[in-house]
Design a protein around this motif. Structure first.
Motif, mmCIF file in Angstrom:
data_model
loop_
_atom_site.group_PDB
_atom_site.id
_atom_site.type_symbol
_atom_site.label_atom_id
_atom_site.label_comp_id
_atom_site.label_asym_id
_atom_site.label_seq_id
_atom_site.Cartn_x
_atom_site.Cartn_y
_atom_site.Cartn_z
ATOM 1 N N HIS A 171 42.247 38.913 -8.558
ATOM 2 C CA HIS A 171 43.367 39.393 -7.735
ATOM 3 C C HIS A 171 44.377 38.260 -7.547
ATOM 4 O O HIS A 171 43.979 37.129 -7.249
ATOM 5 C CB HIS A 171 42.848 39.870 -6.368
ATOM 6 C CG HIS A 171 43.856 40.685 -5.624
ATOM 7 N ND1 HIS A 171 44.960 40.123 -5.024
ATOM 8 C CD2 HIS A 171 43.953 42.020 -5.420
ATOM 9 C CE1 HIS A 171 45.690 41.081 -4.466
ATOM 10 N NE2 HIS A 171 45.092 42.244 -4.694
ATOM 11 N N PRO A 172 45.668 38.547 -7.695
ATOM 12 C CA PRO A 172 46.668 37.481 -7.541
ATOM 13 C C PRO A 172 46.556 36.746 -6.204
ATOM 14 O O PRO A 172 46.843 35.546 -6.132
ATOM 15 C CB PRO A 172 48.000 38.228 -7.646
ATOM 16 C CG PRO A 172 47.685 39.437 -8.464
ATOM 17 C CD PRO A 172 46.280 39.827 -8.114
ATOM 18 N N HIS A 232 49.557 23.255 -1.294
ATOM 19 C CA HIS A 232 50.151 24.480 -1.849
ATOM 20 C C HIS A 232 49.910 25.618 -0.868
ATOM 21 O O HIS A 232 48.830 25.740 -0.319
ATOM 22 C CB HIS A 232 49.453 24.868 -3.158
ATOM 23 C CG HIS A 232 49.673 23.900 -4.250
ATOM 24 N ND1 HIS A 232 50.471 24.180 -5.327
ATOM 25 C CD2 HIS A 232 49.206 22.655 -4.437
ATOM 26 C CE1 HIS A 232 50.485 23.139 -6.137
ATOM 27 N NE2 HIS A 232 49.730 22.202 -5.626
ATOM 28 N N THR A 233 50.884 26.438 -0.701
ATOM 29 C CA THR A 233 50.643 27.659 0.059
ATOM 30 C C THR A 233 51.259 28.797 -0.733
ATOM 31 O O THR A 233 52.130 28.581 -1.566
ATOM 32 C CB THR A 233 51.287 27.621 1.458
ATOM 33 O OG1 THR A 233 52.622 27.172 1.306
ATOM 34 C CG2 THR A 233 50.541 26.730 2.424
ATOM 35 N N ILE A 234 50.757 30.026 -0.450
ATOM 36 C CA ILE A 234 51.328 31.174 -1.138
ATOM 37 C C ILE A 234 52.663 31.471 -0.450
ATOM 38 O O ILE A 234 52.694 31.623 0.770
ATOM 39 C CB ILE A 234 50.378 32.384 -1.031
ATOM 40 C CG1 ILE A 234 48.990 32.006 -1.575
ATOM 41 C CG2 ILE A 234 50.949 33.580 -1.755
ATOM 42 C CD1 ILE A 234 47.920 33.052 -1.325
ATOM 43 N N PRO A 235 53.750 31.543 -1.207
ATOM 44 C CA PRO A 235 55.041 31.807 -0.551
ATOM 45 C C PRO A 235 55.063 33.180 0.118
ATOM 46 O O PRO A 235 54.324 34.082 -0.291
ATOM 47 C CB PRO A 235 56.058 31.766 -1.705
ATOM 48 C CG PRO A 235 55.319 31.328 -2.914
ATOM 49 C CD PRO A 235 53.860 31.426 -2.656
ATOM 50 N N PRO A 260 53.430 37.221 -7.565
ATOM 51 C CA PRO A 260 54.287 36.837 -8.690
ATOM 52 C C PRO A 260 54.227 37.846 -9.846
ATOM 53 O O PRO A 260 55.081 37.822 -10.720
ATOM 54 C CB PRO A 260 53.717 35.477 -9.124
ATOM 55 C CG PRO A 260 52.362 35.379 -8.541
ATOM 56 C CD PRO A 260 52.310 36.292 -7.359
ATOM 57 N N TYR A 261 53.208 38.716 -9.831
ATOM 58 C CA TYR A 261 53.047 39.650 -10.953
ATOM 59 C C TYR A 261 53.447 41.080 -10.583
ATOM 60 O O TYR A 261 53.196 42.011 -11.339
ATOM 61 C CB TYR A 261 51.588 39.662 -11.438
ATOM 62 C CG TYR A 261 51.019 38.287 -11.631
ATOM 63 C CD1 TYR A 261 51.406 37.514 -12.725
ATOM 64 C CD2 TYR A 261 50.111 37.742 -10.715
ATOM 65 C CE1 TYR A 261 50.900 36.225 -12.901
ATOM 66 C CE2 TYR A 261 49.603 36.462 -10.886
ATOM 67 C CZ TYR A 261 50.002 35.712 -11.968
ATOM 68 O OH TYR A 261 49.517 34.446 -12.134
ATOM 69 N N ALA A 262 54.038 41.272 -9.387
ATOM 70 C CA ALA A 262 54.301 42.643 -8.927
ATOM 71 C C ALA A 262 55.299 43.364 -9.823
ATOM 72 O O ALA A 262 56.291 42.782 -10.280
ATOM 73 C CB ALA A 262 54.808 42.615 -7.495
ATOM 74 N N VAL A 263 55.004 44.631 -10.113
ATOM 75 C CA VAL A 263 55.898 45.502 -10.883
ATOM 76 C C VAL A 263 56.180 46.724 -9.994
ATOM 77 O O VAL A 263 55.528 46.886 -8.961
ATOM 78 C CB VAL A 263 55.252 45.912 -12.234
ATOM 79 C CG1 VAL A 263 55.153 44.718 -13.165
ATOM 80 C CG2 VAL A 263 53.887 46.540 -12.020
#
Ligand SMILES: Nc1ncnc2c1ncn2[C@@H]1O[C@H](COP(=O)(O)OP(=O)(O)OP(=O)(O)O)[C@@H](O)[C@H]1O
Ligand SMILES: [Mg+2]
Length: 327
Positions: A252-253, A273-276, A296-299
């Motif tokens: 999962h992303p 690092h954090t998830i934006p 980052p992979y959302a469609v």
């Protein structure tokens, strides 16, 4: 894990809180199971619903404002859902015990550590005060306290963080429960002490064949302790798999993002690092995937339709329209 038997099963749990600002959907359609003798990790950012899930198992969700909308929680052959408070009280603490996230909330500041453990022993076992006191000292020794009588006579605020956590563990295991829920048992502790506490939990687990539900926001703790892990995001499980799969090939992303944060620290790559982006508002969840705005992979389909938890390979379950599948 397939060979050992299921000791706890949660099916379709939803917990909502009515607040003046709106309905907070803290946990949504959550299902999980715990097997005999295993450690299941429950990991996720702050506010993802970990503690509320644990409190649901214990029958301790404050109501109002909380409401369990739909669920089936089975402990062995007993349906905990809708069980009377009297019967639940017999299971709580004795069969399923919990180390609460806030030690100072569960340890009463006006009683000594020893007297609180004695009280817990007497509540669960028909023993004399004298016997209970001896058992208490034995329990303190068991959790690695070298001077049990001295520690027993102290008040919670007179104990160091690590000592207090050991006292909490002693209290939780005093009736030798089958399941121990440990809610962030090491969060307030420095790294060395935290590591010792996790080691203690592992030792107690193999000694008493307990199952552990280990709640944490820290993947390092999961790596050190858990067999399987459920990754929570905004009240839902997004990935559920054996720990080795999650570390080797997160699907999962959100899990991939969380693990990047951890490896960033280990590699000392400079700033953490954090998830934006932000966790969605639990009062106003999106129509599609809860993670879509940060992914980052959302469609387009991710914003339209909720992904269902799907088994993408044996024992690996992921709620994502486009999980990363490695063979
Ligand atoms: N009594 C309550 N009233 C209203 N909302 C609540 C209540 N208890 C929990 N919540 C909400 O439910 C959501 C999940 O909370 P929970 O405490 O389970 O998160 P958590 O994953 O344990 O977070 P943390 O890592 O900070 O402990 C949060 O948005 C929280 O504000
Ligand atoms: Mg919590």
């Amino acid at each position: 894990m397939e060979t050992s038997s299921k000791i706890l099963e949660i099916r379709d749990l939803s917990v909502h809180f009515r607040t003046p600002e709106g309905l907070v959907r803290a946990v949504n359609s959550l299902s999980l199971e715990i097997y005999e003798g295993e450690t299941l990790g429950l990991v996720g950012e702050s506010g993802s619903g970990k503690t509320v899930t644990a409190l649901s198992i214990m029958g301790l969700v404050p109501s109002p404002p909380g409401r369990i909308e739909s669920d089936r929680i089975m402990y062995r052959e007993t349906l905990l859902t809708g069980l009377s408070e009297t019967r639940l009280r017999k299971i709580r603490g004795k069969e399923i015990a919990m180390i609460f996230q806030e030690p100072l909330l569960s340890l009463n500041p006006v009683f000594t550590a020893g007297s609180q453990i004695v009280e817990a022993i007497v509540a669960h076992r028909p023993v004399s005060e004298l016997q209970a006191r001896q058992d208490m000292l034995e329990l303190l020794r068991l959790v690695g306290i070298r001077k049990p009588a001295e520690v027993a006579s102290r008040y919670p605020h007179q104990l160091s963080g690590g000592m207090r956590q050991r006292v909490m563990i002693a209290m939780a295991i005093c009736a030798y429960p089958s399941i121990l829920i440990a809610d962030e048992p090491t969060t307030a502790l420095d790294v060395t002490i935290a590591s010792r506490i996790l080691k203690l939990l592992r030792e107690l687990q193999s000694k008493f064949k307990m199952s552990i539900l280990l709640i944490t926001h820290d993947f390092g703790v999961i790596a050190e302790t858990a067999d399987r892990v459920a990754v929570m995001y905004a009240g839902e499980i997004v990935e559920y798999a054996p720990v080795k799969n999650v570390f080797r090939e997160p699907a999962h992303p959100y899990t991939i993002g969380l693990l990047d944060c951890v490896s960033g620290i280990q590699k000392k790559e400079g700033p953490l690092h954090t998830i934006p982006g932000y966790v969605p508002d639990l009062r106003n969840l999106p129509a599609g995937c809860n993670f879509a705005d940060r992914c980052p992979y959302a469609v387009p389909v991710c914003r339209r339709e909720k992904p269902c938890l799907t088994e993408i390979k044996p024992n690996v379950v992921v709620a994502c329209h486009h999980p990363k599948i490695t063979n």
